[in-house]
Design an enzyme around this catalytic site. Structure first.
Site, PDB file in Angstrom:
ATOM      1  N   LYS A 110      18.466  -1.551   1.030  1.00 15.25           N
ATOM      2  CA  LYS A 110      17.426  -1.787   2.039  1.00 15.25           C
ATOM      3  C   LYS A 110      17.889  -2.895   2.977  1.00 15.25           C
ATOM      4  CE  LYS A 110      12.367  -2.168   2.067  1.00 15.25           C
ATOM      5  NZ  LYS A 110      11.214  -2.572   1.255  1.00 15.25           N
TER       6      LYS A 110
HETATM    7  C1  E4P Z   1       8.007  -1.552   1.977  1.00 15.87           C
HETATM    8  O1  E4P Z   1       9.132  -1.216   2.099  1.00 15.87           O
HETATM    9  C2  E4P Z   1       7.511  -2.844   2.457  1.00 15.87           C
HETATM   10  O2  E4P Z   1       8.255  -3.836   1.861  1.00 15.87           O
HETATM   11  C3  E4P Z   1       6.058  -2.987   2.134  1.00 15.87           C
HETATM   12  O3  E4P Z   1       5.427  -1.743   2.255  1.00 15.87           O
HETATM   13  C4  E4P Z   1       5.345  -4.053   2.925  1.00 15.87           C
HETATM   14  O4  E4P Z   1       3.958  -3.962   2.672  1.00 15.87           O
HETATM   15  P1  E4P Z   1       2.926  -5.132   3.040  1.00 15.87           P
HETATM   16  O5  E4P Z   1       2.799  -5.190   4.510  1.00 15.87           O
HETATM   17  O6  E4P Z   1       1.653  -4.707   2.375  1.00 15.87           O
HETATM   18  O7  E4P Z   1       3.505  -6.392   2.478  1.00 15.87           O
END
Ligand code: E4P
Length: 220
Positions: free
Chosen positions: A87
Site C-alpha cells: 500500500k
Molecule cells: C483504507 O484503506 C483506509 O486506510 C481507511 O479506509 C481509512 O478510513 P477512515 O477514514 O475511516 O480512517
C-alpha cells in the site's frame, strides 16, 4: 463486488471471515497503532497472522515517503506472503514506486486518493487497487460517493484494469451506493458490514415463523 475489512484487529477479521463473505483486509499505520502493534518485527508478524486467517489480499502500508524507502520497504513486505499488497500513498514518489512494483508483478494499493486526477495517475502507474476515501471527503462537506462515480466513468472510458477499492467507508449506505456505481471492492469496518444484515421485517418475520412452527408442534 469484493468485501474487504478495514481493520488490524484479529478478532474482527476472524468474525468477518467466519461469515464466509470476506475477500481481503486493508490496514493502515493508524489501524496498526490502534491495536498496539509496534516495531518492525511485530508489524511483520501481525501481517502474517492476518494472512493466516484470510485467503485474500492483505494491504500493508509503507511508512517511507521517498521512492527508495518505499521500494525497500515494499519489497520486504511483499516477500512476507503472496497475498500481501503493498500500500503506497498518492505522491510523486509513490506513483514512481507503483510503477516499480507493477513492472515487477507485485500487487499494489494506491492510498489517500481524493480526486479523479489522482485516480487517473494511479491507473497510469499500473496500481492493482486504488483507494478513494469516501468518508473523509464527506467529513469536509465534499461528496465521496460522487468521486467513486467519476472514477468509474474514467476507468470505463479507457478500460483501465486498476480496481476501485472504495475506502473510508463508514456505514451501510456507503456500501450500497458503491455497489450501485460498480466499485470493484469496498473496505469497511465490521460494524458497517454487519449492518447490512439488519432489517426489522426480517426479525419480525422470523419471530412469526418460529411462533407458528411452535404452535403447530404443540397441536401435533
Ligand atoms: C483504507 O484503506 C483506509 O486506510 C481507511 O479506509 C481509512 O478510513 P477512515 O477514514 O475511516 O480512517
Amino acid at each position: 463486488m469484493k468485501f474487504f475489512i478495514d481493520t488490524a484487529n484479529l478478532d474482527q477479521i476472524r468474525e468477518a471471515q467466519d461469515m464466509g463473505i470476506l475477500d481481503g483486509v486493508t490496514t493502515n499505520p493508524s489501524l496498526m497503532a490502534k491495536e498496539g502493534i509496534t516495531g518492525e518485527a511485530n508489524i511483520r508478524k501481525h501481517y502474517l497472522d492476518i494472512c493466516k486467517i484470510v485467503d485474500g489480499d492483505v494491504s500493508a502500508e509503507v511508512i517511507s515517503t521517498d521512492y527508495e524507502g518505499m521500494v525497500r520497504e515494499g519489497d520486504l513486505l511483499a516477500d512476507l506472503h503472496e497475498n500481501i499488497v503493498v500500500k503506497i500513498p498518492m505522491t510523486k514518489d509513490g506513483v514512481k514506486a507503483l510503477r516499480y512494483f507493477s513492472d515487477k508483478g507485485i500487487k499494489t494499493n494506491c492510498t489517500l486518493i481524493f480526486s479523479p486526477g489522482q485516480a487517473l495517475l494511479a491507473a497510469k502507474a499500473g496500481a492493482t487497487y486504488m483507494s478513494p476515501f469516501v468518508g473523509r471527503l464527506d467529513d469536509i462537506s465534499s461528496d465521496g460517493i460522487e468521486l467513486i462515480n467519476q472514477i468509474r466513468l474514467i476507468y470505463d472510458n479507457y478500460g483501465y484494469q486498476t480496481q476501485i477499492l472504495a475506502a473510508s467507508v463508514r456505514h451501510t449506505m456507503h456500501i450500497i451506493q458503491c455497489a450501485e456505481i460498480g466499485a470493484d471492492v469496498i473496505t469497511a469496518p465490521l460494524s458497517a458490514i454487519a449492518g447490512l444484515l439488519k432489517h426489522p421485517l426480517t426479525d419480525s418475520g422470523l419471530a412469526q415463523f418460529l411462533a407458528d412452527h411452535a404452535k403447530s408442534q404443540a397441536k401435533g
